[in-house]
Write a protein that holds these residues in place. Structure first.
Motif, PDB file in Angstrom:
ATOM      1  N   UNK A 233      -6.590   9.663  -3.024  1.00 29.38           N
ATOM      2  CA  UNK A 233      -7.491   8.510  -2.903  1.00 29.38           C
ATOM      3  C   UNK A 233      -6.752   7.185  -2.809  1.00 29.38           C
ATOM      4  N   UNK A 234      -5.519   7.153  -3.286  1.00 26.69           N
ATOM      5  CA  UNK A 234      -4.742   5.903  -3.261  1.00 26.69           C
ATOM      6  C   UNK A 234      -4.543   5.418  -1.828  1.00 26.69           C
ATOM      7  N   UNK A 235      -4.291   6.354  -0.914  1.00 27.73           N
ATOM      8  CA  UNK A 235      -4.024   5.988   0.480  1.00 27.73           C
ATOM      9  C   UNK A 235      -5.233   6.163   1.390  1.00 27.73           C
ATOM     10  N   UNK A 236      -6.210   6.922   0.973  1.00 25.77           N
ATOM     11  CA  UNK A 236      -7.344   7.235   1.840  1.00 25.77           C
ATOM     12  C   UNK A 236      -8.195   6.004   2.126  1.00 25.77           C
ATOM     13  N   UNK A 237      -8.674   5.917   3.351  1.00 24.34           N
ATOM     14  CA  UNK A 237      -9.563   4.820   3.744  1.00 24.34           C
ATOM     15  C   UNK A 237     -11.019   5.264   3.793  1.00 24.34           C
ATOM     16  N   UNK A 238     -11.248   6.547   3.545  1.00 23.64           N
ATOM     17  CA  UNK A 238     -12.587   7.110   3.575  1.00 23.64           C
ATOM     18  C   UNK A 238     -12.489   8.619   3.526  1.00 23.64           C
ATOM     19  N   UNK A 239     -13.620   9.311   3.608  1.00 23.26           N
ATOM     20  CA  UNK A 239     -13.596  10.772   3.497  1.00 23.26           C
ATOM     21  C   UNK A 239     -12.813  11.459   4.611  1.00 23.26           C
ATOM     22  N   UNK A 240     -12.796  10.855   5.807  1.00 27.23           N
ATOM     23  CA  UNK A 240     -12.075  11.468   6.921  1.00 27.23           C
ATOM     24  C   UNK A 240     -10.581  11.515   6.693  1.00 27.23           C
ATOM     25  N   UNK A 241     -10.006  10.424   6.206  1.00 29.38           N
ATOM     26  CA  UNK A 241      -8.564  10.404   5.945  1.00 29.38           C
ATOM     27  C   UNK A 241      -8.227  11.067   4.617  1.00 29.38           C
ATOM     28  N   UNK A 242      -9.217  11.167   3.728  1.00 28.44           N
ATOM     29  CA  UNK A 242      -8.961  11.779   2.417  1.00 28.44           C
ATOM     30  C   UNK A 242      -8.600  13.258   2.538  1.00 28.44           C
ATOM     31  N   UNK A 243      -9.288  13.974   3.405  1.00 21.82           N
ATOM     32  CA  UNK A 243      -9.130  15.428   3.471  1.00 21.82           C
ATOM     33  C   UNK A 243      -7.701  15.871   3.760  1.00 21.82           C
ATOM     34  N   UNK A 244      -7.030  15.368   4.803  1.00 17.06           N
ATOM     35  CA  UNK A 244      -5.640  15.793   5.022  1.00 17.06           C
ATOM     36  C   UNK A 244      -4.693  15.297   3.934  1.00 17.06           C
ATOM     37  N   UNK A 246      -5.433  14.999   0.832  1.00 18.95           N
ATOM     38  CA  UNK A 246      -5.653  15.876  -0.309  1.00 18.95           C
ATOM     39  C   UNK A 246      -4.850  17.171  -0.164  1.00 18.95           C
ATOM     40  N   UNK A 247      -4.862  17.757   1.021  1.00 19.45           N
ATOM     41  CA  UNK A 247      -4.071  18.961   1.260  1.00 19.45           C
ATOM     42  C   UNK A 247      -2.583  18.677   1.054  1.00 19.45           C
ATOM     43  N   UNK A 248      -2.126  17.535   1.529  1.00 18.52           N
ATOM     44  CA  UNK A 248      -0.723  17.166   1.346  1.00 18.52           C
ATOM     45  C   UNK A 248      -0.365  17.030  -0.130  1.00 18.52           C
ATOM     46  N   UNK A 249      -1.268  16.425  -0.897  1.00 20.44           N
ATOM     47  CA  UNK A 249      -0.988  16.232  -2.330  1.00 20.44           C
ATOM     48  C   UNK A 249      -0.988  17.561  -3.081  1.00 20.44           C
ATOM     49  N   UNK A 250      -1.869  18.464  -2.710  1.00 19.01           N
ATOM     50  CA  UNK A 250      -1.849  19.797  -3.318  1.00 19.01           C
ATOM     51  C   UNK A 250      -0.507  20.471  -3.080  1.00 19.01           C
ATOM     52  N   UNK A 251      -0.031  20.403  -1.844  1.00 23.31           N
ATOM     53  CA  UNK A 251       1.228  21.058  -1.490  1.00 23.31           C
ATOM     54  C   UNK A 251       2.424  20.406  -2.175  1.00 23.31           C
ATOM     55  N   UNK A 252       2.374  19.094  -2.362  1.00 22.24           N
ATOM     56  CA  UNK A 252       3.516  18.366  -2.917  1.00 22.24           C
ATOM     57  C   UNK A 252       3.558  18.385  -4.444  1.00 22.24           C
ATOM     58  N   UNK A 253       2.450  18.749  -5.074  1.00 27.10           N
ATOM     59  CA  UNK A 253       2.364  18.686  -6.535  1.00 27.10           C
ATOM     60  C   UNK A 253       3.271  19.738  -7.167  1.00 27.10           C
ATOM     61  N   UNK A 254       4.193  19.314  -8.014  1.00 28.15           N
ATOM     62  CA  UNK A 254       5.085  20.237  -8.707  1.00 28.15           C
ATOM     63  C   UNK A 254       4.519  20.549 -10.092  1.00 28.15           C
ATOM     64  N   UNK A 255       4.971  21.640 -10.713  1.00 26.18           N
ATOM     65  CA  UNK A 255       4.522  21.938 -12.072  1.00 26.18           C
ATOM     66  C   UNK A 255       4.809  20.795 -13.048  1.00 26.18           C
ATOM     67  N   UNK A 256       5.956  20.163 -12.892  1.00 23.96           N
ATOM     68  CA  UNK A 256       6.315  19.060 -13.781  1.00 23.96           C
ATOM     69  C   UNK A 256       5.384  17.869 -13.587  1.00 23.96           C
ATOM     70  N   UNK A 257       5.065  17.573 -12.338  1.00 27.79           N
ATOM     71  CA  UNK A 257       4.140  16.478 -12.049  1.00 27.79           C
ATOM     72  C   UNK A 257       2.755  16.781 -12.596  1.00 27.79           C
ATOM     73  N   UNK A 258       2.330  18.027 -12.455  1.00 22.37           N
ATOM     74  CA  UNK A 258       1.004  18.397 -12.946  1.00 22.37           C
ATOM     75  C   UNK A 258       0.906  18.217 -14.444  1.00 22.37           C
TER      76      UNK A 258
END
Length: 267
Positions: A233-244, A246-258
């Motif tokens: 949500x920090x970078x998203x400008x709306x629901x359209x840009x949020x979706x990709x 969100x997928x990127x953040x899921x992939x980038x999230x490490x156990x330590x970050x979580x």
């Protein structure tokens, strides 16, 4: 309250296992749910037909069932898969989408609950109605707050010997004895179709990696969603840009970050 495993530990275990999860979900959710699971580190399979659903459930590490676009054929596959998962000792997750809306949906969910899901995940109105309480839900949308559903969730978990997750602005997870709240996410998430359905699938992936700690697995899945949503949500400008994003953040999230960013507190 001390958890058996941290969300980060369970994320690490899930990615190491890359579990094959059978998802009998709705037509709207199939694509985004598969992408969410792949981004998070799981292997999705959308096998739903009666002729193979039961057989596949014995192969998969976990099963998720979502009644969003219910039909007789889908329901037949759901029942075969739920029965087989139970017989094989595989955890399965039920998402009773708008089950209160019609008699057909109510009857379908009543049948599925008899197969003893390990987790029931829904919005506040769905969980309240599942216990028999009056709710204000309209279609797939909740008309009730998560707080209003906490008592029903606790009672439902105790009655069915399962974990119940109520998702909303602040999520609530309980097994009837232990309860936590999970903050995070974004107001954009309800504006992207089928993200809640995708979360149900992700709960299945975590349950597959931690079948002895289904409560912790459910918390970890919801925490991962909340952290990824908040960051997207920090970078998203709306629901359209949020979706990709969100997928990127899921992939980038490490156990330590979580573990560092998850906001999980005892309820």
């Amino acid at each position: 309250m001390r958890m058996e495993h941290t969300p980060g530990q369970l994320l690490s275990a899930m990615r190491a296992k890359n579990p094959l999860v059978q998802n009998i979900t709705n037509f709207v959710a199939m694509n985004i749910a598969a992408n969410v699971m792949l981004a998070a580190g799981a292997s999705p399979a959308m096998v739903h037909t009666k002729e193979e659903a039961g057989e596949f459930a014995r192969i998969a590490a976990a099963l998720t069932i979502n009644i969003g676009t219910l039909s007789p054929d889908f329901l037949a596959g759901m029942k075969e898969a739920a029965k087989a998962a139970g017989e094989a000792g595989k955890p399965w997750v039920l998402d009773p989408v708008a089950h209160f809306a019609t008699a057909y949906r109510r009857a379908a969910v009543a049948e599925l609950v008899e197969f003893r899901p390990a987790v029931i995940r829904g919005n506040a109105s769905e969980i309240m109605a599942l216990l028999g309480e009056r709710s204000s839900g309209q279609g797939v949308d909740s008309g009730d707050s998560v707080t209003a559903a906490e008592g029903a969730a606790t009672a439902l978990a105790g009655r069915n010997a399962c974990v119940v997750a109520v998702t909303g602005e602040v999520d609530f997870v309980t097994d009837g004895r232990r309860s936590v709240r999970i903050a995070g996410g974004s107001a954009l998430m309800p504006r992207v179709t089928a993200l809640g359905c995708s979360l149900t699938c992700l709960v299945g992936a975590f349950a597959a990696a931690g079948p002895q700690d289904v409560f912790g697995a459910t918390v970890a899945a919801l925490a991962m969603f909340a952290v990824a949503g908040e960051e997207a949500a920090v970078e998203a400008k709306g629901p359209g840009s949020f979706s990709p994003l969100f997928l990127d953040r899921l992939a980038a999230l490490t156990p330590e970050m979580l573990d560092a960013k998850a906001r999980v507190v005892a309820a």
